[in-house]
Design a protein around this motif. Structure first.
Motif, PDB file in Angstrom:
ATOM      1  N   MET A  67       0.832  -0.971  -0.101  1.00 49.38           N
ATOM      2  CA  MET A  67      -0.008  -0.023  -0.003  1.00 49.38           C
ATOM      3  C   MET A  67       0.909   1.361   0.080  1.00 49.38           C
ATOM      4  N   ALA A  89      -2.185  -1.260  -3.363  1.00 43.04           N
ATOM      5  CA  ALA A  89      -3.400  -0.199  -3.152  1.00 43.04           C
ATOM      6  C   ALA A  89      -2.726   1.419  -3.106  1.00 43.04           C
ATOM      7  N   TRP A 306      -7.659   0.115   5.157  1.00 40.78           N
ATOM      8  CA  TRP A 306      -6.960  -0.882   4.259  1.00 40.78           C
ATOM      9  C   TRP A 306      -6.422  -2.124   4.982  1.00 40.78           C
ATOM     10  N   PRO A 311     -10.812  -1.025   2.466  1.00 41.08           N
ATOM     11  CA  PRO A 311     -10.244   0.026   2.086  1.00 41.08           C
ATOM     12  C   PRO A 311     -11.188   1.371   1.773  1.00 41.08           C
ATOM     13  N   LEU A 314      -9.336   4.879  -2.255  1.00 39.48           N
ATOM     14  CA  LEU A 314      -8.575   4.171  -3.074  1.00 39.48           C
ATOM     15  C   LEU A 314      -8.669   5.081  -4.573  1.00 39.48           C
ATOM     16  N   ALA A 319      -6.960  -3.230  -3.974  1.00 39.59           N
ATOM     17  CA  ALA A 319      -7.376  -3.167  -2.543  1.00 39.59           C
ATOM     18  C   ALA A 319      -6.529  -4.083  -1.680  1.00 39.59           C
TER      19      ALA A 319
END
Length: 319
Positions: A67, A89, A306, A311, A314, A319
């Motif tokens: 992420m 993500a 997340w 999540p 975004l 995800a």
């Protein structure tokens, strides 16, 4: 399971970061150069960035990264195509600057419309001391009431700017553009907005389609008494064209909070503009104390959401 979360440019956010809702090894770096990114994100699950570029050649060397939490609304520093392809993500911040940026824009608008910088310079030069009456009127002063405000970008910040404009009694026009568009907004063709507006304020993202949106042809369509305000992204305006427009009197003035390259370590032509109808501030429109704390809180919320499998905010399909 403990996740490693690394903030690469913590100095860009002057606010308190609360603890995450999950077990985390949290590491902060005040600032990070491009050549330091891979080493500092080694083993990291989550990267927090503001302006640190996350391009494909860097991301390809970070197989564990899952992420990227962007501590800003703009995310043009991230290679979204790579992130989508590799399941990383990316979340950004929403609606945190809905008051501070419009207020900064209007601080510039009022200063320019009422020629405050010119009058201040005259006072400092002793002009008032020599006046034959109680005041002196060496520069035009324009009201906002009854003027037309053109806004390019109808997101939360653009809408906030419109609300202030309407409170001043201004007519507000939103410039039309390709989809996606905000629902229930009445759009006006861009050329008409440029031609009719007394003040034009930019609040759109920097995309290939919006880069140099305001070029010399756009300036030539504007009123000679118009003001251009940019608190969005520097690349929206051709900076050389802006200088030409000011020099030739194509517009009455401009207020900018952004440049094409920040910080301008190698200089920038706008840094050399010394005239009372141009205001340049160092990308601080977003940075009120309240806005920064809101941003920090939402930043943690985005990561917590997340990590919990739900999540939010975004900008990628991953995800």
């Amino acid at each position: 399971m403990t996740m490693r979360v690394v903030f690469l440019d913590r100095a860009s956010l002057k606010a308190r970061m609360r603890r995450f809702a999950f077990p985390a090894e949290y590491i902060e770096h005040s600032k990070t150069a491009v050549e330091e990114i891979v080493a500092r994100l080694s083993g990291a699950d989550v990267a927090i960035i503001n302006k640190v570029p996350m391009r494909a050649d860097t991301l390809s060397r970070l197989p564990q990264l899952k992420m990227i939490a962007v501590a800003a609304t703009g995310y043009d520093v991230v290679d979204l195509a790579y992130c989508n392809e590799h399941g990383i993500a990316v979340a950004n911040i929403r609606n945190y600057a809905v008051h501070t940026v419009p207020e900064h824009a209007f601080a510039m608008i009022l200063a320019l419309r009422r020629n405050l910088l010119s009058y201040r310079q005259d006072v400092e030069a002793g002009v008032w001391n020599k006046s034959e009456q109680f005041c002196f009127l060496t520069h035009d002063i324009g009201d906002l009431h009854g003027a037309t405000l053109g806004i390019i970008g109808e997101g939360a910040i653009g809408q906030g700017t419109a609300a202030i404009g309407r409170a001043f009694g201004m007519q507000v026009l939103f410039a039309d553009h390709p989809p996606p568009k905000m629902q229930d907004v009445l759009f006006t063709p861009l050329d008409e907005v440029l031609a009719r507006s007394d003040v034009i304020s930019l609040h759109c993202p920097l995309l290939p389609a919006t880069r140099n949106l305001i070029d010399i042809q756009a300036f030539r369509k504007m009123k000679r008494n118009a003001l251009l305000i940019n608190t969005a992204r520097g690349g929206l305006v051709d900076e050389a064209a802006l200088i030409q427009a000011l020099d030739e009197g194509l517009i009455a003035g401009a207020g900018f909070d952004v440049l094409t390259v920040e910080p301008p370590k190698n200089g920038n032509p706008l840094l050399d503009v010394r005239r009372p109808n141009f205001i340049l501030t160092p990308h601080i429109a977003w940075a009120s104390d309240g806005a920064m704390q809101f941003l920090a809180d939402q930043l943690v919320d985005n990561i917590d959401a997340w990590a919990s499998g739900k999540p939010q905010h975004l900008v990628t399909t991953a995800a």
